[in-house]
Design an enzyme around this catalytic site. Sequence first.
Site, mmCIF file in Angstrom:
data_model
loop_
_atom_site.group_PDB
_atom_site.id
_atom_site.type_symbol
_atom_site.label_atom_id
_atom_site.label_comp_id
_atom_site.label_asym_id
_atom_site.label_seq_id
_atom_site.Cartn_x
_atom_site.Cartn_y
_atom_site.Cartn_z
ATOM 1 N N ARG A 13 1.093 -1.192 -0.215
ATOM 2 C CA ARG A 13 -0.353 0.190 0.010
ATOM 3 C C ARG A 13 1.332 1.158 0.040
ATOM 4 O O ARG A 13 2.001 1.013 0.559
ATOM 5 C CB ARG A 13 -0.585 0.433 1.122
ATOM 6 C CG ARG A 13 -2.280 -1.183 1.120
ATOM 7 C CD ARG A 13 -2.516 -0.942 2.982
ATOM 8 N NE ARG A 13 -2.913 0.428 3.251
ATOM 9 C CZ ARG A 13 -3.278 0.252 4.231
ATOM 10 N NH1 ARG A 13 -3.258 -0.809 4.987
ATOM 11 N NH2 ARG A 13 -3.818 1.604 4.482
ATOM 12 N N SER A 15 0.072 3.964 1.628
ATOM 13 C CA SER A 15 0.688 4.774 3.066
ATOM 14 C C SER A 15 1.751 4.604 3.415
ATOM 15 O O SER A 15 2.745 3.931 3.576
ATOM 16 C CB SER A 15 -0.589 4.482 4.109
ATOM 17 O OG SER A 15 0.082 3.241 4.569
ATOM 18 N N LYS A 85 -2.131 -7.198 11.828
ATOM 19 C CA LYS A 85 -3.514 -6.945 12.689
ATOM 20 C C LYS A 85 -4.633 -6.525 11.546
ATOM 21 O O LYS A 85 -5.822 -6.960 11.956
ATOM 22 C CB LYS A 85 -2.842 -6.110 14.006
ATOM 23 C CG LYS A 85 -3.463 -4.215 13.002
ATOM 24 C CD LYS A 85 -3.198 -3.565 14.099
ATOM 25 C CE LYS A 85 -3.182 -1.830 13.835
ATOM 26 N NZ LYS A 85 -3.522 -1.637 13.056
ATOM 27 N N ASP A 86 -4.088 -6.344 10.420
ATOM 28 C CA ASP A 86 -4.797 -6.197 8.926
ATOM 29 C C ASP A 86 -4.614 -7.158 8.319
ATOM 30 O O ASP A 86 -5.486 -6.864 7.257
ATOM 31 C CB ASP A 86 -4.324 -4.823 8.352
ATOM 32 C CG ASP A 86 -4.205 -3.174 8.627
ATOM 33 O OD1 ASP A 86 -4.874 -2.958 9.900
ATOM 34 O OD2 ASP A 86 -3.167 -2.598 8.957
ATOM 35 N N THR A 129 -11.601 6.242 17.575
ATOM 36 C CA THR A 129 -11.147 5.059 17.252
ATOM 37 C C THR A 129 -11.470 4.293 16.266
ATOM 38 O O THR A 129 -12.632 4.307 16.159
ATOM 39 C CB THR A 129 -10.858 4.266 18.676
ATOM 40 O OG1 THR A 129 -10.218 3.169 17.707
ATOM 41 C CG2 THR A 129 -12.253 3.811 18.468
ATOM 42 N N LEU A 132 -13.077 -1.209 16.204
ATOM 43 C CA LEU A 132 -14.281 -1.721 17.171
ATOM 44 C C LEU A 132 -13.985 -2.684 19.146
ATOM 45 O O LEU A 132 -14.962 -2.681 20.109
ATOM 46 C CB LEU A 132 -15.031 -2.814 17.071
ATOM 47 C CG LEU A 132 -16.620 -2.439 16.115
ATOM 48 C CD1 LEU A 132 -17.163 -3.985 15.452
ATOM 49 C CD2 LEU A 132 -17.077 -1.460 16.320
ATOM 50 N N ARG A 133 -12.807 -3.342 18.818
ATOM 51 C CA ARG A 133 -11.868 -3.912 20.119
ATOM 52 C C ARG A 133 -11.474 -2.403 21.296
ATOM 53 O O ARG A 133 -11.958 -2.934 22.241
ATOM 54 C CB ARG A 133 -10.694 -4.321 19.756
ATOM 55 C CG ARG A 133 -10.038 -4.657 20.894
ATOM 56 C CD ARG A 133 -8.372 -5.484 20.490
ATOM 57 N NE ARG A 133 -7.580 -4.071 19.653
ATOM 58 C CZ ARG A 133 -7.157 -3.654 19.863
ATOM 59 N NH1 ARG A 133 -6.613 -2.978 21.233
ATOM 60 N NH2 ARG A 133 -5.986 -2.881 19.068
ATOM 61 N N ARG A 134 -10.996 -1.528 20.637
ATOM 62 C CA ARG A 134 -10.852 -0.253 21.484
ATOM 63 C C ARG A 134 -11.987 0.598 21.406
ATOM 64 O O ARG A 134 -11.724 0.806 23.124
ATOM 65 C CB ARG A 134 -9.972 0.601 20.417
ATOM 66 C CG ARG A 134 -8.393 0.282 20.395
ATOM 67 C CD ARG A 134 -7.973 1.096 19.495
ATOM 68 N NE ARG A 134 -6.626 1.232 19.176
ATOM 69 C CZ ARG A 134 -5.659 0.487 17.718
ATOM 70 N NH1 ARG A 134 -6.487 1.568 17.263
ATOM 71 N NH2 ARG A 134 -5.048 0.402 17.771
ATOM 72 N N ARG A 151 -11.016 6.977 10.867
ATOM 73 C CA ARG A 151 -10.471 6.495 9.734
ATOM 74 C C ARG A 151 -9.134 7.623 9.127
ATOM 75 O O ARG A 151 -9.881 8.469 9.052
ATOM 76 C CB ARG A 151 -11.323 5.975 8.228
ATOM 77 C CG ARG A 151 -12.322 4.621 8.869
ATOM 78 C CD ARG A 151 -11.909 3.529 8.528
ATOM 79 N NE ARG A 151 -11.338 3.145 7.396
ATOM 80 C CZ ARG A 151 -11.500 3.314 6.732
ATOM 81 N NH1 ARG A 151 -12.529 2.855 6.030
ATOM 82 N NH2 ARG A 151 -11.305 3.045 5.692
ATOM 83 N N GLY A 152 -9.076 6.941 7.812
ATOM 84 C CA GLY A 152 -7.400 7.562 7.343
ATOM 85 C C GLY A 152 -6.838 6.411 8.044
ATOM 86 O O GLY A 152 -6.277 6.264 9.000
ATOM 87 N N ASN A 153 -6.069 7.023 7.604
ATOM 88 C CA ASN A 153 -4.111 6.636 7.065
ATOM 89 C C ASN A 153 -2.824 7.199 8.692
ATOM 90 O O ASN A 153 -4.394 8.142 9.271
ATOM 91 C CB ASN A 153 -3.018 6.821 6.511
ATOM 92 C CG ASN A 153 -2.896 8.235 5.689
ATOM 93 O OD1 ASN A 153 -2.430 8.572 6.691
ATOM 94 N ND2 ASN A 153 -2.738 8.324 4.771
ATOM 95 N N ARG A 157 -6.111 10.999 10.131
ATOM 96 C CA ARG A 157 -5.667 10.894 11.708
ATOM 97 C C ARG A 157 -4.912 11.338 13.079
ATOM 98 O O ARG A 157 -6.235 12.652 13.467
ATOM 99 C CB ARG A 157 -5.470 8.867 12.649
ATOM 100 C CG ARG A 157 -6.287 7.814 11.670
ATOM 101 C CD ARG A 157 -5.323 7.013 12.678
ATOM 102 N NE ARG A 157 -6.868 5.868 11.121
ATOM 103 C CZ ARG A 157 -6.913 4.210 11.646
ATOM 104 N NH1 ARG A 157 -6.832 4.022 12.947
ATOM 105 N NH2 ARG A 157 -7.470 3.751 10.939
ATOM 106 N N CYS A 244 -13.479 -7.553 11.340
ATOM 107 C CA CYS A 244 -13.780 -6.416 11.989
ATOM 108 C C CYS A 244 -15.769 -5.982 12.793
ATOM 109 O O CYS A 244 -15.308 -5.180 13.087
ATOM 110 C CB CYS A 244 -13.223 -5.727 11.017
ATOM 111 S SG CYS A 244 -11.876 -5.034 10.319
#
Length: 313
Positions: A13, A15, A85-86, A129, A132-134, A151-153, A157, A244
Amino acid sequence: MPPSPEKIVIASRESRLAMWQACHVQARLAALYPGATVDILGMTTRGDQILDRPLSQIGGKGLFIKELEVAMQEGRADLAVHSLKDVPMEMPEGFRLTVISARENPRDAFVSPRYDSLEALPAGAVVGTSSLRREAILRAKFPALRIEPLRGNLDTRLRKLDEGQYDAIILAAAGLIRLGLEARIRTVLAPEVSLPAPGQGALGIEIVDGRDEVAAWLAPLHDADTAHCVRAERAFSRALGGSCQVPLGGYAVIEAGQLWLRGFVATSDGRRMVAGDLRGRPEDDEVLGERLAQQLRAQGANEILAALACGAQ
């Protein structure tokens, strides 16, 4: 050492963080194979393009890797570098994670221009954030805070935080450290406060299944201890249908020769949460992950997962 390749192409990617990760692997491969050309093929994925909705609503983590996998299938790239994690818990058919490299700090980071910690935030403060975990953790432990999607890189953020859209945001510490932004971290959250996501802080290298020569080139980058921990975390998540859409944490460390795995699953509002842990041999990593998932199911995780499934319909 396998015969040196002439050329290696890494799909990534575009980013800044993703390119740092790709450049990190590029440098390591260039050092291993000084006669080889190691190039990076930068790409934009659907996950990068859709920024107006939470990831859980647009198709999940696979949106960040699909285009990279197509490039590998078509022979335009030999490998792809991912933040683990992604990466979806179930790898698509025809692909495999061949390397898991040594882990950076896997914990969550509290970032704020005005406040030193979550405890210092006033009632009604806005915390951003993308996870959903956080969100579940924050709603359970700090119910007076207002949680908003983010959202966003990484740079996007941080910009939104600096513009005053949020009082604080929660990010993975690893990304900030890798980009030289460690000074932005006010507090690194202990696992007891915010249990990390499976694979957080670790890089995974994906290849097309069957390309054994590429696997051999990459083998020196593999870190066995990190791999044991991440495999346990991912097996735990996979056994609970982790995605997710499921607020779930899983974090393993190796202490005194034993793998210690902690995990939880919760409802999105944080009102119901089941957590547990167990210890065992590192080489039993995936078995331990599956056992912890069974333990949580016996403690009520099935009801939480059923409630989440109903809410997603």
